[in-house]
Write an enzyme that holds these catalytic residues in place. Structure first.
Site, mmCIF file in Angstrom:
data_model
loop_
_atom_site.group_PDB
_atom_site.id
_atom_site.type_symbol
_atom_site.label_atom_id
_atom_site.label_comp_id
_atom_site.label_asym_id
_atom_site.label_seq_id
_atom_site.Cartn_x
_atom_site.Cartn_y
_atom_site.Cartn_z
ATOM 1 C CG HIS A 1 33.036 -13.799 3.285
ATOM 2 N ND1 HIS A 1 33.783 -12.658 3.433
ATOM 3 C CD2 HIS A 1 31.959 -13.653 4.082
ATOM 4 C CE1 HIS A 1 33.188 -11.858 4.303
ATOM 5 N NE2 HIS A 1 32.071 -12.437 4.707
ATOM 6 N N GLY B 1 8.608 -15.034 8.492
ATOM 7 C CA GLY B 1 9.636 -14.782 9.503
ATOM 8 C C GLY B 1 10.805 -15.753 9.402
#
Ligand SMILES: CC(=O)SCCNC(=O)CCNC(=O)[C@H](O)C(C)(C)COP(=O)(O)OP(=O)(O)OC[C@H]1O[C@@H](n2cnc3c(N)ncnc32)[C@H](O)[C@@H]1OP(=O)(O)O
Length: 196
Positions: free
Chosen positions: A116, A143
């Protein structure tokens, strides 16, 4: 602007409006398609891959996402052969995501190609910019790794669990940490003699 022209504009890396009706609709369509893919768990591989072919720009043979897989659009994602993603993979593909052959993702890997706007007023007005992420052949991403926009991970490299990758990683190394840094090269000494 049409969805197709907005998609092309996003891929240039310039600011785009994240909130247009076309992009909102595209995200909604993608949630429905990924839900269909996740719900097809346990069905024959060919049937599941057919859903992926509708969802993604390109998909190779033997591609498998454990549930729950989510992506932003899907149409900017290319995946090679024998890709495996463990549980809860999230791919935000506004800037384009290219994944090579024999790539492994651990659980909860996130690839985020969009930012953004940094300026709050521009952010409120929907301003966004995206840069591509490229993951080479034979990469293993551990992970809980986050891969930010503009990053390339070179072939054969490993990203340690929990890392936040903000800069590109060369081929043939182990990188880890927040922000991820190269820990060491992968060498012949890493061969254990394992045979299936
Ligand atoms: C499809 C699937 O992937 S499912 C399985 C999911 N599994 C995972 O996500 C596990 C991923 N594995 C890792 O992160 C491992 O730590 C590996 C592969 C990076 C280990 O590599 P190794 O070379 O064996 O590292 P080793 O354990 O010897 O650690 C070497 C150093 O790196 C550090 N290090 C290792 N892993 C990490 C990490 N994830 N983040 C930060 N530092 C790390 C260690 O603390 C150690 O530091 P020290 O020398 O200061 O003590």
């Amino acid at each position: 602007m049409t969805l197709e022209s907005q998609r092309a504009h996003m891929l240039t890396g310039r600011m785009y409006n994240d909130l247009t009706p076309e992009l909102v609709q595209a995200r909604q369509d993608t949630v429905l398609l990924t839900t269909g893919y996740n719900d097809s768990f346990g069905r024959p591989q060919a049937e599941r891959e057919a859903i992926l072919r509708r969802l993604l720009r390109a998909v190779g043979e033997g591609c498998h996402f454990e549930p729950t897989f989510r992506c932003e659009f899907g149409f900017n994602i290319s995946v090679g052969d024998h890709f495996y993603a463990n549980f809860d993979c999230v791919l935000l593909d506004g800037g384009g995501i290219t994944i090579g052959d024999h790539v492994l993702f651990g659980p909860r890997v996130g690839v985020y190609t969009s930012n953004h706007a940094i300026d709050a007023a521009e952010r409120v007005a929907g301003g966004c910019y995206a840069k591509p992420v490229t993951i080479g052949d034979h990469v293993w991403v551990g992970g809980d790794v986050v891969i930010n926009q503009g990053v390339t991970i070179g072939a054969g490299s490993i990203v340690g669990s929990g890392s936040v990758v903000t800069r590109s990683v060369p081929a043939g190394v182990i990188a880890a940490g927040n922000p991820a840094r190269v820990l060491r090269p992968i060498t012949e000494a890493d061969r254990t003699g394992y045979q299936p």
